[in-house]
Design a protein around this motif. Structure first.
Motif, PDB file in Angstrom:
ATOM      1  N   ASP A   2       2.927-102.607 -51.542  1.00 39.51           N
ATOM      2  CA  ASP A   2       1.510-102.816 -51.842  1.00 39.51           C
ATOM      3  C   ASP A   2       1.204-102.204 -53.209  1.00 39.51           C
ATOM      4  O   ASP A   2       1.192-100.976 -53.349  1.00 39.51           O
ATOM      5  CB  ASP A   2       0.633-102.163 -50.770  1.00 39.51           C
ATOM      6  CG  ASP A   2       0.903-102.723 -49.383  1.00 39.51           C
ATOM      7  OD1 ASP A   2       0.874-103.948 -49.243  1.00 39.51           O
ATOM      8  OD2 ASP A   2       1.169-101.927 -48.463  1.00 39.51           O
TER       9      ASP A   2
ATOM     10  N   SER B 278      -0.093-100.128 -42.923  1.00 38.79           N
ATOM     11  CA  SER B 278      -1.486 -99.988 -42.486  1.00 38.79           C
ATOM     12  C   SER B 278      -1.879 -98.518 -42.400  1.00 38.79           C
ATOM     13  O   SER B 278      -3.003 -98.139 -42.726  1.00 38.79           O
ATOM     14  CB  SER B 278      -1.695-100.679 -41.130  1.00 38.79           C
ATOM     15  OG  SER B 278      -0.888-100.082 -40.122  1.00 38.79           O
TER      16      SER B 278
ATOM     17  N   GLN C 172      -2.596 -97.297 -45.806  1.00 40.43           N
ATOM     18  CA  GLN C 172      -3.896 -97.768 -46.258  1.00 40.43           C
ATOM     19  C   GLN C 172      -5.015 -96.902 -45.692  1.00 40.43           C
ATOM     20  O   GLN C 172      -5.989 -96.578 -46.379  1.00 40.43           O
ATOM     21  CB  GLN C 172      -4.100 -99.224 -45.836  1.00 40.43           C
ATOM     22  CG  GLN C 172      -5.418 -99.831 -46.307  1.00 40.43           C
ATOM     23  CD  GLN C 172      -5.569 -99.802 -47.817  1.00 40.43           C
ATOM     24  OE1 GLN C 172      -4.707-100.283 -48.538  1.00 40.43           O
ATOM     25  NE2 GLN C 172      -6.660 -99.201 -48.302  1.00 40.43           N
TER      26      GLN C 172
END
Length: 579
Positions: free
Chosen positions: A42, A405, A408
């Protein structure tokens, strides 16, 4: 297709094909993560990527450029494009330098050159440890050397050379040092020999360009006054990767300090001997051609690079090398002296093309092509480990969704420093086939991250550059458990990577705070407001000023290129009227 068109285009095709063959599985879905290439899936502008949470931001601006490209096309495609560009650019650049030195050179010599540019231990060892920025410097080097020779001879402009300096600057400190070695000495010699004013101006512009592109990492590093660990110089000294010793290994482009990266085929005496002889003969052919064509300056960078490597390799001269590194600001960037072998590797590739050309002239025409094919086959046969991602070591993988996730969620938490466990910057992620790699944490958590930045080697642990990380390490060495040591350091969060191949006491971690991320691969606990929020290692002035100077430098060079092309497109009459 005419013979001339084939001679011009086929080497480029081969450069692309061999890059695909070498990278192979690394170009698949996901990202390849190996040693010093912990590519985040990411693209995030984390404090680490921007260089604001580390005293010596060596990953700047390379990580930022990768994030910028990844933000447009995705992290995996960005990585694949960068690695492909590096290997293709390396092969094509060596052929371009060969053609510049010997314009009449035929197809077989060009193919031998493009193959040897990639199929060598230097590329293999650096690719093994994921040091793509060093390979970027190697890829830019032949283009920069070619442009430098043209400037000195008065047959080319300085713009191509400055553009090479900008591209090298993208790779950060290592790429800049590699390319500077191939450019600055040649220009200095030309100036000392009474070169035209244009060469003097080019030298000044090149130095200014290097300084400008280096500012993003150099200014923060100098502002933090980081002193290199001079005692670690020996750990980065070249190592013999064959039975021929350090000298025999280095002469063929090998001898990397990390013995884990040494290609297995080089343990075979015949392979090592053939590689060394090929290197010596190729450099000899280059020297002979350069002397006959008055381009002797092309030999300066390879000779200097080899001299630096050997100076740091042997005990007789290593003391002086250590003292110099300790006295120089930012001398730690020079500890890995093996990277300065890059001009020698370029010289071997170009010289091999000249060897094949010479052989073709002496052999009957019917034997020329088969002989060239044999040489190319020998080159590939000396480094078979490069095939298909170094035998699968470079393999793109999908980072677990739970880890991504969870990362994040950490990024979305209130601002606070993250202490990273296990307290070792290297990992063996189970989802990455337990390959050794740096932790993803600083590149995937959009928070300041406190992690152990020391470098554990087989012989010694090289001290890191973060004082607070060193304090945590000292506390742990005295028996304090890692979670308590991070608490004492004043972090807000503690993040534990649970599938890193290293032990973590998750039960103890859960007991000290509020669990905010609980995934099979990532556990994060909020310890509450820190008593004193730690500041960044560099003041905002040095970081902002460094980035500003680097960006302005790149824009000025690019802008000069646009203006240059614009002037070429203006009608002749308009140019005359303006003059």
């Amino acid at each position: 297709m005419t013979r001339e068109a084939l001679r011009r285009r086929l080497p480029g095709v081969v450069a692309v094909v061999q890059a695909l063959l070498v990278l192979g599985p690394a170009l698949g879905p996901g990202v390849a993560i190996a040693y010093d290439m912990p590519w985040s899936p990411d693209p995030l502008w984390t404090p680490f990527v921007l260089g604001v949470d580390t005293p010596a931001p060596r990953a700047v601006p390379s990580d930022a450029v990768a994030v910028a490209i990844g933000s447009v096309v995705g992290a995996g495609l960005a990585q694949a494009a960068i690695l492909m560009a590096v290997l293709v650019g390396l092969g094509a650049g060596c052929v371009a330098l060969l053609v510049d030195l010997a314009p009449e050179v035929g197809l077989a010599p060009r193919l031998a050159c493009v193959v040897l540019a990639v199929w060598n231990p230097y590329v293999s060892e650096r690719l093994f440890v994921g040091q793509w920025v060093v390979l970027l410097g190697l890829a830019v080097l032949p283009w920069a050397m070619r442009s430098t020779l043209r400037v000195v001879r008065g047959t080319g402009s300085s713009y191509a050379l400055l553009l090479s300096c900008v591209v090298a600057g993208i790779g950060g400190v290592n790429a800049v040092l590699v390319v500077a070695l191939g450019v600055v000495p040649v220009l200095l010699i030309a100036v000392a020999g009474g070169a035209a004013t244009r060469v003097r101006v080019t030298l000044a512009a090149v130095v200014a360009c290097f300084v400008g592109m280096a500012s993003a990492w150099a200014l923060p590093a100098l502002a933090s006054d980081v002193a290199p660990d001079a005692s670690a110089v020996d750990a980065f000294a070249p190592r013999a990767d064959s039975d021929l010793g350090v000298l025999g290994s280095v002469l063929s482009g090998g001898g990397f300090w990390n013995s884990a990266a040494h290609p297995e085929p080089r343990s075979q005496p015949l392979v090592a001997l053939a590689a060394m002889l090929l290197g010596i003969v190729s450099i000899w052919a280059l020297a002979r051609h350069a002397r006959g064509n008055r381009t002797i300056a092309i030999l300066v960078p390879p000779a200097l690079g080899l001299g630096i490597v050997l100076c740091s390799a042997f005990a007789v001269t290593r003391t002086g090398w250590e003292q110099m590194l300790g006295a120089l600001p930012g001398g730690g960037a020079l500890r890995d002296s093996h990277k300065f072998l890059a001009p020698w590797v370029v010289g071997i590739a170009v010289g091999c093309g000249l060897v094949v050309r010479g052989a073709a002239r002496r052999l009957p025409e019917a034997l020329g092509t088969p002989a060239a094919i044999c040489v190319i086959g020998v080159v590939v046969g000396l480094s078979p480990q490069l095939v298909w991602g170094l035998g699968g070591r470079l393999d793109a993988v999908e980072v677990p969704e739970g880890y991504r996730s969870g990362a994040q969620r950490v990024s979305d938490l209130p601002e606070g420093e993250v202490g990273l466990l296990p307290w070792n910057q290297y990992r063996r992620y189970s989802w990455n086939a337990s390959r050794v790699s740096l932790t993803l944490g600083p590149r995937i958590f959009d928070q300041r991250v406190l992690f152990n930045d020391s470098l554990p080697l087989r012989e010694v642990d090289v001290a890191g550059e973060r004082d607070r990380a060193g304090e945590v390490s000292s506390a742990i060495a005295k028996g304090v458990d890692p979670v308590s040591a991070l608490q004492q350091a004043g972090v807000r969060y503690v993040a534990a990577e649970l599938d890193s191949g290293l032990p973590v006491d998750s039960r103890a971690l859960r007991a000290v705070g509020t669990v905010v991320v609980d995934e099979s691969s990532l556990l994060v606990v909020d310890l509450g407001e820190a008593s004193a929020a730690p500041t960044t290692h560099q003041g905002p002035r040095s970081v902002v000023l460094g980035w500003a100077v680097t960006i302005v430098t790149a824009v000025l060079v690019m802008g000069a290129g646009v203006a240059r092309r614009g002037r070429r497109r203006l009608p002749v009459g308009l140019l005359r009227s303006r003059s």
